[in-house]
Design an enzyme around this catalytic site. Structure first.
Site, PDB file in Angstrom:
ATOM      1  N   SER A   1       5.905  -8.933 -12.353  1.00  0.00           N
ATOM      2  CA  SER A   1       5.648  -8.773 -10.915  1.00  0.00           C
ATOM      3  C   SER A   1       4.946  -9.965 -10.260  1.00  0.00           C
ATOM      4  CB  SER A   1       4.836  -7.497 -10.663  1.00  0.00           C
ATOM      5  OG  SER A   1       3.554  -7.598 -11.217  1.00  0.00           O
TER       6      SER A   1
ATOM      7  N   LYS B   1      -1.514  -1.976  -5.044  1.00  0.00           N
ATOM      8  CA  LYS B   1      -1.667  -3.428  -4.871  1.00  0.00           C
ATOM      9  C   LYS B   1      -2.003  -3.786  -3.423  1.00  0.00           C
ATOM     10  CE  LYS B   1       1.548  -4.679  -8.603  1.00  0.00           C
ATOM     11  NZ  LYS B   1       2.867  -5.256  -8.939  1.00  0.00           N
TER      12      LYS B   1
END
Length: 532
Positions: free
Chosen positions: A441, A484
């Site tokens: 990611s 996030k």
């Protein structure tokens, strides 16, 4: 002859009288010894019961009301939703040690018993057990979790044993009947217990088996017949707590439970707990003491322990005030490490980008550093997992780490989109935080960092991004985007760039979607106000 027979009978009678007299005397002697031993042990136990110490501060300050649950308001709300009302659910709580999982479960249970339409009675039990110490005997003599059968062959069966009657013994699941079974560290449960527990959750009862049981045995009491035929009642709601990640728990268990995540405490939460601890102790303290504690703690237990350690030192010296020096001594004794709370700055820098990750159940802002040296060749990446183990059924395979593959994809994409050539540069990428990064990611963030380093273009310090980079420059969706984004915004980000495929994972307008590598490298084109 008759005299000989008579004499023999007399001798036999005398022998029997002596034997039984001796046996009776021996029995009386043993009973006397047992009484004396019991009296001595009873006196010893009674004396022990008169001795008690003060409870540790961590126990005294354990939250008992919703207002006392600090930093886990979202988790407590989810717990209340799961337990309150007419159809309570099974629950798994994930979170680090000491963040209030057990306390929140107790509080939620009390709220559930008072909720409208609840199936919990006012006296519904809350049974606590630790999965890691739930030992069982393979012969089924003892099983504290599920219960067991005491067969007549085993010592201690008593009157039941002499009649050949198997005797069922209830376990924690039956003690929790009508209430909640709180199973701490549920990830440590053995496969045997787990499989049987899942069956209990489905049926609401425990089945027992014994080769000594017979429906035709009239000596067996009716209640034991009932248990063997219909099972022992065990209708409860399970609350499992674990410090493990969801992937480490069996899917069969997770599919039956609502999953709730508790987070590390923020510095302000740890500060508040420290302040409450001082006040409940009745201690005087410097005004900056709670704040200093908060800078080192990520859970409530540590906050309380630091205050308790400092207070013990104060009391030993006959003082009444906790000073900053006392706290520093306690921090040094416990070897506590200062929290690393990232705060983003608007200052732009070359080759430094803020990426995003998930650690445990929380989002985290990570720093990515890149250096491009012209005239060299190759790629080195530090702070990532170089290999990953892939488990599939009975097979265990190893492959190159997906974070490293992502870094290699970055160089391939830059060659396609710009004048960059891998053979002309040695690229170094570093993740300076102590946590080892795995997963792909950080691809988009690495792309931006390398591009910035190669072309000496600074990148804004108050933006963060996440996304996997494909070989053709596509920005692919990743997991944990909600966490996030929350972490980035809390750290002070003005913009968070996420893959287009994750657009539905957040409603915050400061989250901007990206789908191509070209959009990523354009982020390095900063305005005057951001120039280094």
């Amino acid at each position: 002859m008759m005299y000989a027979i008579a004499l023999l009978q007399i001798i036999m009678a005398v022998v029997m009288i002596i034997y039984f007299s001796s046996a009776l005397k021996d029995r009386h002697s043993k009973e006397k010894n047992v009484r004396l031993g019991s009296y001595g042990e009873a006196s010893h136990i009674a004396a022990l019961r008169k001795i008690s110490l003060t409870r540790p501060l961590t126990e005294t300050l354990r939250p008992t009301t919703p207002d006392e649950i600090v930093g886990q308001e979202r988790g407590l709300t989810a717990l209340k939703n799961a337990l309150c009302g007419p159809n309570p659910q099974h629950v798994i709580i994930y979170g680090p040690p000491g963040v209030g999982k057990t306390a929140a479960a107790r509080v939620a249970m009390e709220l559930a018993k008072a909720s409208p339409g609840t199936p919990f009675k006012a006296d519904a039990p809350f049974i606590e057990a630790d999965a890691t110490i739930m030992q069982f005997d393979e012969r089924a003599i003892a099983d504290p979790l599920l219960g067991s059968v005491h067969d007549p062959i085993y010592q201690g069966a008593g009157a039941f044993g002499s009649l050949g009657i198997p005797r069922p013994k209830e376990g924690a699941v039956t003690k929790a009947h009508g209430g909640v079974l709180f199973l701490d560290e549920i990830g440590g449960l053995s496969s045997y217990h787990l499989n049987r527990l899942l069956k209990v959750l489905e049926e609401g009862k425990v089945h027992f088996y014994s080769s000594y049981y017979s429906e035709k045995n009239k000596d067996i009491p009716p209640y034991i017949h009932d248990i063997f035929k219909n099972g022992m009642p065990a209708d409860f709601r399970l609350i499992g707590a674990t410090t493990r990640s969801p992937e480490e728990l069996p899917p069969a268990l997770r599919s039956r439970c609502r999953e709730i995540f508790f987070d590390e405490l923020k510095a302000d939460d740890a500060t508040l707990i420290a302040e409450n601890s001082c006040q409940r102790l009745g201690a005087e303290y410097d005004s900056t003491v709670p704040e200093l504690v908060g800078k080192y703690c990520t859970n409530g237990r540590d906050s309380v322990n630091i205050i308790q350690n400092a207070w013990s030192a104060v009391a030993a010296e006959g003082r009444k005030r906790i000073t900053m020096a006392d706290i520093r001594n306690a921090l040094n004794e416990g070897r506590f490490v200062k929290r690393h709370d990232v705060r983003l700055s608007s200052k732009a820098r070359v080759g430094i980008v803020k990426g995003l990750a998930v650690r445990g159940s929380q989002g985290a802002v990570i720093t990515i550093e890149a250096v491009a040296v012209y005239g060299g060749s190759g790629l080195s990446v530090r702070g990532i997992a170089l290999e990953e183990e892939v488990k599939g059924g009975a097979s265990h395979l190893k492959r190159k780490g997906s974070a490293l593959e992502s870094a290699e994809n970055v160089l391939e994409v830059l060659e396609q989109l710009t004048s960059f050539r891998k053979s002309d540069y040695h690229i170094s990428i570093n993740f300076p935080e102590s946590h080892i990064l795995d997963g792909p990611s950080a691809g988009a963030a690495m792309l931006l960092a390398v591009y910035s380093a190669v072309y000496n273009i600074p990148v804004k310090g108050d933006i963060a991004l996440t996304g996997e980079i494909g070989l053709k420059g596509d920005i692919r969706p990743v997991g944990g985007v909600g966490q996030k984004v929350a972490a980035a915004l809390e750290a002070g980000a003005v913009r968070v760039y996420i893959p287009l495929g994750n657009a539905d994972d957040t409603n915050d307008k400061r989250a901007v979607t990206i789908s191509r590598a070209e959009e990523v490298i354009n982020l390095a084109e900063v305005s005057e106000e951001y120039s280094a």
